[in-house]
Design a protein around this motif. Structure first.
Motif, PDB file in Angstrom:
ATOM      1  N   GLY A  62      39.611  42.749  34.508  1.00 42.87           N
ATOM      2  CA  GLY A  62      40.339  43.264  35.670  1.00 42.87           C
ATOM      3  C   GLY A  62      40.068  42.479  36.934  1.00 42.87           C
ATOM      4  N   ARG A  63      38.992  41.694  36.956  1.00 42.76           N
ATOM      5  CA  ARG A  63      38.645  40.927  38.150  1.00 42.76           C
ATOM      6  C   ARG A  63      39.028  39.453  38.027  1.00 42.76           C
ATOM      7  N   SER A  64      39.836  39.117  37.079  1.00 42.48           N
ATOM      8  CA  SER A  64      40.206  37.713  36.922  1.00 42.48           C
ATOM      9  C   SER A  64      41.166  37.294  38.028  1.00 42.48           C
ATOM     10  N   GLU A  65      41.051  36.060  38.413  1.00 44.64           N
ATOM     11  CA  GLU A  65      41.870  35.535  39.506  1.00 44.64           C
ATOM     12  C   GLU A  65      43.279  35.242  39.001  1.00 44.64           C
ATOM     13  N   LEU A  66      44.256  35.648  39.788  1.00 46.21           N
ATOM     14  CA  LEU A  66      45.648  35.388  39.431  1.00 46.21           C
ATOM     15  C   LEU A  66      45.998  33.950  39.765  1.00 46.21           C
ATOM     16  N   PRO A  67      46.669  33.262  38.877  1.00 42.93           N
ATOM     17  CA  PRO A  67      46.993  31.859  39.149  1.00 42.93           C
ATOM     18  C   PRO A  67      47.983  31.720  40.302  1.00 42.93           C
ATOM     19  N   LEU A  68      47.799  30.673  41.099  1.00 39.83           N
ATOM     20  CA  LEU A  68      48.684  30.307  42.205  1.00 39.83           C
ATOM     21  C   LEU A  68      48.751  31.357  43.316  1.00 39.83           C
ATOM     22  N   THR A  69      47.690  32.143  43.507  1.00 38.54           N
ATOM     23  CA  THR A  69      47.700  33.159  44.568  1.00 38.54           C
ATOM     24  C   THR A  69      46.599  32.917  45.594  1.00 38.54           C
TER      25      THR A  69
END
Length: 73
Positions: A62-69
């Motif tokens: 749930g804490r993974s970084e969203l790509p391109l954000t």
């Protein structure tokens, strides 16, 4: 109040005065307890479900970084 006989042809101010004369100050607050309790129960449930969902999703997945954000999780 609009469905009760005696109030259908009067405006807001006349209804206010009539209620105040016949039932007093307590008459103005009659009927406010059930919506207040219902709202309290609804908000408590909403908070509990949100907290449970938030706790459930608080994992490394749930804490993974969203790509391109730029770092949004």
């Amino acid at each position: 109040m609009q469905a009760q006989p005696g109030f259908e042809s009067s405006g807001m101010f006349k209804s206010f005065v009539k209620t105040l004369r016949t039932q007093g100050i307590i008459g103005l607050y009659r009927g406010c307890i059930p919506p207040l309790w219902g709202s309290g129960i609804y908000r408590s449930t909403q908070f509990a479900v949100f907290e449970a969902g938030y706790t459930f999703l608080d994992t490394p997945f749930g804490r993974s970084e969203l790509p391109l954000t730029g770092g949004l999780q």
